[in-house]
Write a protein that holds these residues in place. Structure first.
Motif, PDB file in Angstrom:
ATOM      1  N   ASN A 155     -10.660  21.734 -24.798  1.00  0.00           N
ATOM      2  CA  ASN A 155     -10.386  23.032 -24.193  1.00  0.00           C
ATOM      3  C   ASN A 155     -10.110  24.116 -25.226  1.00  0.00           C
ATOM      4  O   ASN A 155     -10.188  25.301 -24.911  1.00  0.00           O
ATOM      5  N   THR A 156      -9.743  23.715 -26.442  1.00  0.00           N
ATOM      6  CA  THR A 156      -9.398  24.677 -27.486  1.00  0.00           C
ATOM      7  C   THR A 156      -9.977  24.228 -28.820  1.00  0.00           C
ATOM      8  O   THR A 156     -10.343  23.051 -29.004  1.00  0.00           O
ATOM      9  N   GLU A 157     -10.042  25.142 -29.764  1.00  0.00           N
ATOM     10  CA  GLU A 157     -10.482  24.816 -31.115  1.00  0.00           C
ATOM     11  C   GLU A 157      -9.509  23.835 -31.767  1.00  0.00           C
ATOM     12  O   GLU A 157      -9.912  22.959 -32.538  1.00  0.00           O
ATOM     13  N   GLU A 158      -8.252  23.980 -31.467  1.00  0.00           N
ATOM     14  CA  GLU A 158      -7.236  23.050 -31.987  1.00  0.00           C
ATOM     15  C   GLU A 158      -7.559  21.618 -31.589  1.00  0.00           C
ATOM     16  O   GLU A 158      -7.492  20.693 -32.420  1.00  0.00           O
ATOM     17  N   ALA A 159      -7.917  21.416 -30.321  1.00  0.00           N
ATOM     18  CA  ALA A 159      -8.250  20.076 -29.839  1.00  0.00           C
ATOM     19  C   ALA A 159      -9.511  19.551 -30.513  1.00  0.00           C
ATOM     20  O   ALA A 159      -9.602  18.356 -30.849  1.00  0.00           O
ATOM     21  N   ARG A 160     -10.497  20.420 -30.714  1.00  0.00           N
ATOM     22  CA  ARG A 160     -11.729  19.991 -31.390  1.00  0.00           C
ATOM     23  C   ARG A 160     -11.418  19.488 -32.792  1.00  0.00           C
ATOM     24  O   ARG A 160     -11.896  18.414 -33.201  1.00  0.00           O
ATOM     25  N   ILE A 161     -10.618  20.230 -33.541  1.00  0.00           N
ATOM     26  CA  ILE A 161     -10.265  19.828 -34.902  1.00  0.00           C
ATOM     27  C   ILE A 161      -9.496  18.508 -34.881  1.00  0.00           C
ATOM     28  O   ILE A 161      -9.760  17.597 -35.681  1.00  0.00           O
ATOM     29  N   GLY A 162      -8.548  18.391 -33.953  1.00  0.00           N
ATOM     30  CA  GLY A 162      -7.751  17.171 -33.859  1.00  0.00           C
ATOM     31  C   GLY A 162      -8.593  15.945 -33.573  1.00  0.00           C
ATOM     32  O   GLY A 162      -8.352  14.867 -34.145  1.00  0.00           O
ATOM     33  N   LEU A 163      -9.590  16.076 -32.694  1.00  0.00           N
ATOM     34  CA  LEU A 163     -10.447  14.933 -32.361  1.00  0.00           C
ATOM     35  C   LEU A 163     -11.330  14.543 -33.544  1.00  0.00           C
ATOM     36  O   LEU A 163     -11.534  13.353 -33.807  1.00  0.00           O
ATOM     37  N   TRP A 164     -11.840  15.537 -34.290  1.00  0.00           N
ATOM     38  CA  TRP A 164     -12.650  15.210 -35.468  1.00  0.00           C
ATOM     39  C   TRP A 164     -11.786  14.638 -36.581  1.00  0.00           C
ATOM     40  O   TRP A 164     -12.249  13.805 -37.376  1.00  0.00           O
TER      41      TRP A 164
END
Length: 412
Positions: free
Chosen positions: A250-259
């Motif tokens: 849902n957010t760029e923060e979540a994208r970075i965390g998953l990668w």
């Protein structure tokens, strides 16, 4: 030989009748699907399935679906199923008919059976208020002839281990969870609530989503520092490859965390392979952008009842009322055939009214569907000869239709 073939077909027709399927036809339903799509026992064993397990998994779905078929006496020879589903179209929730389970035994092909079934299925959808239909096509040309059109893509990617992004600090954390946990469903619900084209998954849709996955499928969720689930990755690891079935955030923060989580597997894997269902390639987001990406068409859709679809459709507001006269062409649904006046008021509410006048502007239901779903823009459709109208109308449509391609990660 042609004459003998005609006699054979006439003999079949004498015993053929269309009827609704029920749970008592489950074994015949699965047998027809397995035959048509050449699903072997070996393939089922590879994903950990046995015949009885398939029937058990499909049974609750079958009870909720609208399944119709042709029978030769008591033998099922042709079938379609429609799942009752909901989707998000630019923030408006539509009731959708998910077409699946389509198949006919080869000896009954070229008899018009499937056309009649699709015609009846569409009529049933209209009666149930399912004014749009999705399907995953086994033949894009075939379904185009029946009124469906492409509305989404799937991007398949391969990323070598040394191309994985370096760890970046984020305030949240990743936790591995059971794939079918409530936390996964909660995360997806938050995502689909603001994502155009997404299926709003109920138990039926989730059952189909997981149906053919391997036993070793895993999941991990990114939680914010307030412990709100904000994204997930569904994956498995095999032969030193990190396979991604699906990843949402849902957010760029979540994208970075998953990668960050995926990159932490660096010592265990040689590459990452996966799918994404948005229109945005991943390469731009990587420091080493020379990753391999392949785009392919995914889902198709068709408007079932144009007038009712427009009555719910959220056009963009404007300072002025807008109007377009045109002729709509549909190969099956009579309610969509003829000339219409489309009016869009200042608030973005549309109405489509049949008119008697002949209109120089013509558009097919296929083109109308892909345009209103945002997969192809009016200016592009005009450029390739699919939308023949004036520059003024093209500008009107460009301004009236939101700019966002559908996201569909489901498979049914």
């Amino acid at each position: 030989s042609r004459g003998l073939g005609d006699v054979y077909k006439r003999q079949h027709h004498n015993h053929l009748h269309m009827q609704q399927l029920s749970s008592q036809h489950m074994e015949q339903y699965n047998a027809l699907l397995r035959y048509v799509f050449q699903v072997t026992d070996h393939q089922l064993i590879d994903v950990g399935w046995q015949e009885k397990e398939i029937i058990r998994a499909k049974f609750p779905t079958m009870e909720k679906a609208d399944v119709i078929g042709w029978f030769d006496d008591n033998t099922l020879v042709s079938q379609v199923a429609v799942y009752p589903m909901h989707i998000n179209i630019y923030g408006t929730i539509y009731f959708m008919g998910g077409l699946t389970g389509v198949g006919t035994y080869p000896e009954y092909s070229n008899m018009g059976l499937m056309h009649r079934l699709l015609e009846q299925a569409l009529k049933n959808m209209r009666e149930k208020g399912q004014y749009i239909s999705y399907l995953y096509p086994y033949s894009i040309p075939y379904y185009r002839r029946k009124g469906w059109e492409l509305i989404s893509d799937k991007i398949t990617y391969k990323i070598k281990d040394f191309q994985l992004p370096k760890k970046r600090q984020v305030p949240g954390f990743v936790r591995r969870v059971a794939p079918e946990s409530n936390a996964i469903q909660e995360t997806y619900n938050r995502y689909s609530a603001h994502t155009h084209g997404a299926v709003i998954r109920d138990d039926l849709a989730w059952n189909e989503y997981w149906l053919w996955d391997q036993d070793d499928i895993m999941a991990a969720i990114y939680y914010t520092d307030k412990e709100v689930p904000d994204g997930y990755v569904i994956y498995w690891i095999e032969d030193e490859i990190f396979h991604i079935k699906d990843m949402i955030y849902n957010t760029e923060e979540a994208r970075i965390g998953l990668w960050n989580f995926i990159s932490a597997h660096f010592s265990m894997i040689t590459r990452v392979e996966g799918n994404t269902f948005t229109s945005e390639p991943l390469a731009f987001l990587f420091d080493d952008a020379e990753i391999q990406e392949t785009i392919s068409p995914y889902y198709m859709a068709r408007i079932v009842d144009f007038q009712q679809f427009i009555a719910q459709y959220p056009f963009k507001p404007d300072n002025n009322d807008r109007e377009w006269h045109f002729t709509l062409l549909d190969p099956i649904m009579e309610c969509n055939q003829g000339s219409f006046c489309l009016k869009i008021d200042k608030n973005g509410k549309g109405t489509a009214t049949p008119i008697s006048e002949e209109c120089p502007d013509q558009i097919t239901i296929q083109t109308m569907t892909t345009m209103l779903m945002g997969y192809k823009r009016p200016c592009y459709l005009a450029k390739v000869g699919r939308l023949n109208t004036s520059e003024a109308i093209i500008d009107l449509l460009e301004d009236a239709i939101e700019q966002s391609e559908p996201y569909i990660s489901d498979y049914f």
